[in-house]
Scaffold this motif. Structure first.
Motif, PDB file in Angstrom:
ATOM      1  N   GLN A  28       0.800  -1.216   0.000  1.00 51.15           N
ATOM      2  CA  GLN A  28       0.000   0.000   0.000  1.00 51.15           C
ATOM      3  C   GLN A  28       0.839   1.276   0.000  1.00 51.15           C
ATOM      4  OE1 GLN A  28      -2.591  -1.900   3.241  1.00 51.15           O
ATOM      5  NE2 GLN A  28      -4.034  -0.585   2.190  1.00 51.15           N
TER       6      GLN A  28
ATOM      7  N   HIS B  20       0.679  -9.592   4.483  1.00 48.06           N
ATOM      8  CA  HIS B  20      -0.380  -8.583   4.429  1.00 48.06           C
ATOM      9  C   HIS B  20      -0.950  -8.616   3.009  1.00 48.06           C
ATOM     10  CE1 HIS B  20      -2.010  -4.789   6.459  1.00 48.06           C
ATOM     11  NE2 HIS B  20      -2.637  -4.853   5.293  1.00 48.06           N
ATOM     12  N   PHE B  21      -1.627  -9.693   2.702  1.00 48.40           N
ATOM     13  CA  PHE B  21      -2.455  -9.886   1.496  1.00 48.40           C
ATOM     14  C   PHE B  21      -1.720 -10.201   0.193  1.00 48.40           C
ATOM     15  CE2 PHE B  21      -5.652  -6.620   3.478  1.00 48.40           C
ATOM     16  CZ  PHE B  21      -6.042  -7.546   4.420  1.00 48.40           C
TER      17      PHE B  21
ATOM     18  N   ASN C   4      -2.098 -10.875   8.460  1.00 44.11           N
ATOM     19  CA  ASN C   4      -3.038  -9.778   8.693  1.00 44.11           C
ATOM     20  C   ASN C   4      -4.443 -10.174   8.243  1.00 44.11           C
ATOM     21  OD1 ASN C   4      -3.649  -6.912   9.306  1.00 44.11           O
ATOM     22  ND2 ASN C   4      -4.258  -6.914   7.160  1.00 44.11           N
ATOM     23  N   GLU C   5      -5.402 -10.049   9.107  1.00 43.60           N
ATOM     24  CA  GLU C   5      -6.833 -10.189   8.790  1.00 43.60           C
ATOM     25  C   GLU C   5      -7.136 -11.378   7.882  1.00 43.60           C
ATOM     26  OE1 GLU C   5      -7.953  -6.450   7.049  1.00 43.60           O
ATOM     27  OE2 GLU C   5      -7.909  -5.408   8.944  1.00 43.60           O
TER      28      GLU C   5
ATOM     29  N   ASN D 244      -7.956  -5.193  14.711  1.00 44.95           N
ATOM     30  CA  ASN D 244      -8.201  -4.101  13.768  1.00 44.95           C
ATOM     31  C   ASN D 244      -9.697  -3.806  13.827  1.00 44.95           C
ATOM     32  OD1 ASN D 244      -5.566  -4.632  13.077  1.00 44.95           O
ATOM     33  ND2 ASN D 244      -6.002  -5.351  11.005  1.00 44.95           N
TER      34      ASN D 244
ATOM     35  N   TYR E 287     -12.877  -1.069  12.630  1.00 44.52           N
ATOM     36  CA  TYR E 287     -13.318   0.073  11.818  1.00 44.52           C
ATOM     37  C   TYR E 287     -14.802   0.379  11.974  1.00 44.52           C
ATOM     38  CZ  TYR E 287      -8.842  -0.114   9.416  1.00 44.52           C
ATOM     39  OH  TYR E 287      -7.489  -0.086   9.146  1.00 44.52           O
TER      40      TYR E 287
ATOM     41  N   TRP F 245     -18.783   2.967   5.442  1.00 40.84           N
ATOM     42  CA  TRP F 245     -18.692   2.227   6.708  1.00 40.84           C
ATOM     43  C   TRP F 245     -19.311   3.055   7.821  1.00 40.84           C
ATOM     44  CZ3 TRP F 245     -12.820   0.444   6.608  1.00 40.84           C
ATOM     45  CH2 TRP F 245     -12.652  -0.453   5.544  1.00 40.84           C
TER      46      TRP F 245
ATOM     47  N   GLU G  25      -5.047  -1.567  14.170  1.00 44.02           N
ATOM     48  CA  GLU G  25      -5.570  -0.675  13.118  1.00 44.02           C
ATOM     49  C   GLU G  25      -6.889  -0.086  13.583  1.00 44.02           C
ATOM     50  OE1 GLU G  25      -6.139  -2.264   9.148  1.00 44.02           O
ATOM     51  OE2 GLU G  25      -4.262  -3.396   9.256  1.00 44.02           O
TER      52      GLU G  25
ATOM     53  N   TRP H  31      -4.664   3.600  11.562  1.00 37.14           N
ATOM     54  CA  TRP H  31      -4.516   3.274  10.145  1.00 37.14           C
ATOM     55  C   TRP H  31      -4.970   4.474   9.360  1.00 37.14           C
ATOM     56  CZ3 TRP H  31      -2.281  -0.659   7.445  1.00 37.14           C
ATOM     57  CH2 TRP H  31      -2.437  -0.568   6.039  1.00 37.14           C
TER      58      TRP H  31
ATOM     59  N   GLU I 179      -5.541   1.724  -1.381  1.00 37.08           N
ATOM     60  CA  GLU I 179      -6.542   0.989  -0.603  1.00 37.08           C
ATOM     61  C   GLU I 179      -7.146  -0.146  -1.456  1.00 37.08           C
ATOM     62  OE1 GLU I 179      -7.335   0.626   2.426  1.00 37.08           O
ATOM     63  OE2 GLU I 179      -9.255  -0.368   2.194  1.00 37.08           O
ATOM     64  N   TRP I 180      -6.326  -1.092  -1.863  1.00 30.06           N
ATOM     65  CA  TRP I 180      -6.787  -2.308  -2.538  1.00 30.06           C
ATOM     66  C   TRP I 180      -7.792  -2.009  -3.648  1.00 30.06           C
ATOM     67  CZ3 TRP I 180      -2.911  -5.067  -1.162  1.00 30.06           C
ATOM     68  CH2 TRP I 180      -2.396  -4.967   0.116  1.00 30.06           C
TER      69      TRP I 180
ATOM     70  N   PHE J 104      -6.878   7.309   3.950  1.00 33.18           N
ATOM     71  CA  PHE J 104      -6.964   7.048   5.388  1.00 33.18           C
ATOM     72  C   PHE J 104      -5.915   7.840   6.170  1.00 33.18           C
ATOM     73  CE2 PHE J 104      -9.229   3.182   4.117  1.00 33.18           C
ATOM     74  CZ  PHE J 104     -10.069   2.908   5.189  1.00 33.18           C
TER      75      PHE J 104
HETATM   76  O1  IFM Z   1      -6.149  -0.784   4.142  1.00 31.42           O
HETATM   77  C1  IFM Z   1      -6.657  -1.836   4.896  1.00 31.42           C
HETATM   78  C2  IFM Z   1      -5.537  -2.666   5.461  1.00 31.42           C
HETATM   79  O2  IFM Z   1      -4.710  -3.167   4.479  1.00 31.42           O
HETATM   80  C3  IFM Z   1      -6.107  -3.838   6.243  1.00 31.42           C
HETATM   81  N1  IFM Z   1      -7.100  -3.417   7.192  1.00 31.42           N
HETATM   82  C4  IFM Z   1      -8.135  -2.525   6.735  1.00 31.42           C
HETATM   83  C5  IFM Z   1      -7.510  -1.340   6.027  1.00 31.42           C
HETATM   84  C6  IFM Z   1      -8.618  -0.373   5.564  1.00 31.42           C
HETATM   85  O3  IFM Z   1      -9.477  -1.014   4.693  1.00 31.42           O
END
Ligand code: IFM
Length: 462
Positions: A24, A126-127, A170-171, A297, A299, A331, A364, A414, A421-422, A430
């Protein structure tokens, strides 16, 4: 209210920080031709990224990290989270070694942080997968978990002493959801529950191998992050919405930490009635208890609802109708969810197997506005009142949870910088720090200044 009531003092030594991930922010030169990782390829495919941007430059952190380390210092941050670029770290010559240039880059970043007294959080996955592993089935293939274990050992050997907290994955559930259910991320499968559950099992296996590998060389605590989302029924009078809420919560929030604590994977009934799913259940040798701190994390919340159709889908869907104010990501802003998850929902995971307390870190939490990537100058978005309010409301809830006795050791916003952002590309911003992509100019937003004061005082002034 007395004068003291207006100042929420956090515990001594509380860590104030910010989080990022490699893809990112780095703008890694090796990613540019789209063959290094699944994500670099994905961003080059038509229609994958909503604003048609890519991460080829992102924030150029790879070249500009020294400038960003100064920002971290100026903001009084005591912690920084980054992730390692697994695809770029693998030596192109093969032979299972790491690329020396890349190792040196991470050593410089981490040493720079440590020289400034900043605690380092390092995420290993991380993805982004190395493209060869992705083509061989990615996380649906246990070979990826084994490769991840070997990679973890190599980096632990190199970076031991420079890392204060390790995060293996991550996640995992956000990844599984986006990759196998919504299809917005690679490998782009949609409503493929069997692949999703297979990937979950391999993530657990990979976490276990990585945990052991890290522990061979490092005494730093190891965890994985949970993207925790309170699920509520859209219609509280609908038993079907309650059912959907139950399954989405069990799988998304609880499945991973529960499997780690128990050492085996099991799905809520009636999922186990399916032979294919039943085969994924059971013990994961060596997994039990491999979590040294709880990394959360947070949100937003989700309103879940049943969807008519055949075959009946017990997972239903996320309602698109919101009831609260939303960020530009759509969100809902729900600070109370942070308090609830800390004081109630995650309680079972705040204990180690022997009953001793397992500390929590918020790894996060953040707020996004949408601005086109090409906006380069002007006064846009430096005054980010919504982010300031989001930050303050969440910190207030965090403080309440700490007062109730939850052992939270740190909070990582974060993100430090606007970044890629993907599926939403460069538009979803952010950052505490605004990044103008064409020029790469960094400017502090109002939120950065507010956060700087909070970190300096170790307190939130109401
Ligand atoms: O940007 C992402 C991050 O890579 C993983 N957690 C959520 C963030 C916001 O969507």
């Amino acid at each position: 209210m007395s004068k003291d009531d207006k100042i929420l003092k956090f515990p001594d030594g509380f860590l104030w920080g910010a989080a990022t991930s490699h893809f990112q922010v780095e703008g890694h030169p090796k990613e540019i031709d789209g063959t290094l990782s699944d994500w670099s390829r994905w961003t080059k495919e038509e229609g994958r990224i909503s604003d048609k941007s890519h991460a080829d430059q992102a924030c150029e952190f790879y070249f500009r990290f020294e400038e960003d380390l100064s920002l971290i210092k100026d903001l009084n941050l005591g912690a920084f989270r980054l992730s390692l670029n697994w695809p770029a770290l693998l030596d192109e010559e093969g032979g299972g070694q790491l690329d020396r240039e890349q190792v040196d880059y991470y050593k410089r970043v981490l040493s720079g942080l440590k020289e400034n007294g900043v605690k380092t959080f390092v995420t290993l996955f991380h993805f982004c997968l190395p493209e060869a592993l992705s083509r061989a089935g990615g996380w649906q293939n246990p070979a990826t978990a084994e490769a991840f274990g070997r990679f973890s050992e190599l980096v632990a050997k190199e970076l031991d002493g420079l890392v204060d907290y390790w995060i293996t994955i991550n996640e995992p559930l956000a990844y599984v959801y986006q990759g196998f259910i919504s299809g917005f991320w690679p490998p782009g499968k949609s409503h493929d529950y069997i692949s999703a559950f297979t990937a979950m099992r391999n993530f657990l296996y990979g976490h276990s191998l990585a945990y052991d590998a890290l522990k061979k060389f490092s005494s730093a605590p190891v965890s994985f992050t949970c993207h925790w989302r309170p699920f509520l029924p859209k219609n509280r009078f609908s038993p079907l919405d309650h059912m959907v809420r139950f399954y989405r919560d069990r799988i998304f929030n609880h499945l991973f930490p529960q499997a780690v604590d128990e050492g085996h994977l099991h799905f809520p009934q009636p999922l186990g009635l399916s032979r294919e799913i039943r085969q994924l259940e059971g013990e994961i040798p060596g997994l039990k208890g491999k979590c040294d701190f709880l990394a959360i994390n947070y949100y937003t919340r989700e309103l879940s609802r049943f969807k008519m159709g055949w075959p009946i889908d017990i997972f239903g869907e996320c309602s698109m109708e919101n009831e609260l104010a939303v960020s530009d990501m759509g969100w809902e802003i729900y600070p109370k969810g942070l308090y609830d998850l800390l004081v109630t929902e995650t309680l079972p995971y705040q204990k180690n197997g022997d009953g001793t307390a397992r500390p929590v870190v918020i790894t996060e939490n953040g707020y996004a506005n949408l601005f086109p990537p090409e906006m380069a100058d002007g006064d846009w978005s430096l005054s980010d009142e919504q982010r300031v309010s989001y930050l303050r409301l969440h910190l207030e809830q965090l403080y309440r949870a700490i007062k109730r006795g939850v052992d939270v050791r740190g909070y990582l916003y974060w993100s430090l910088l606007d970044n890629f952002e993907w599926a939403e590309g460069l538009s979803a911003r952010f950052g505490l720090v605004r990044v103008s992509y064409p020029t790469q100019e960094r400017l502090l937003r109002a939120s950065a200044r507010v956060y700087q004061e909070i970190a300096r005082n170790n307190a939130l002034q109401l």
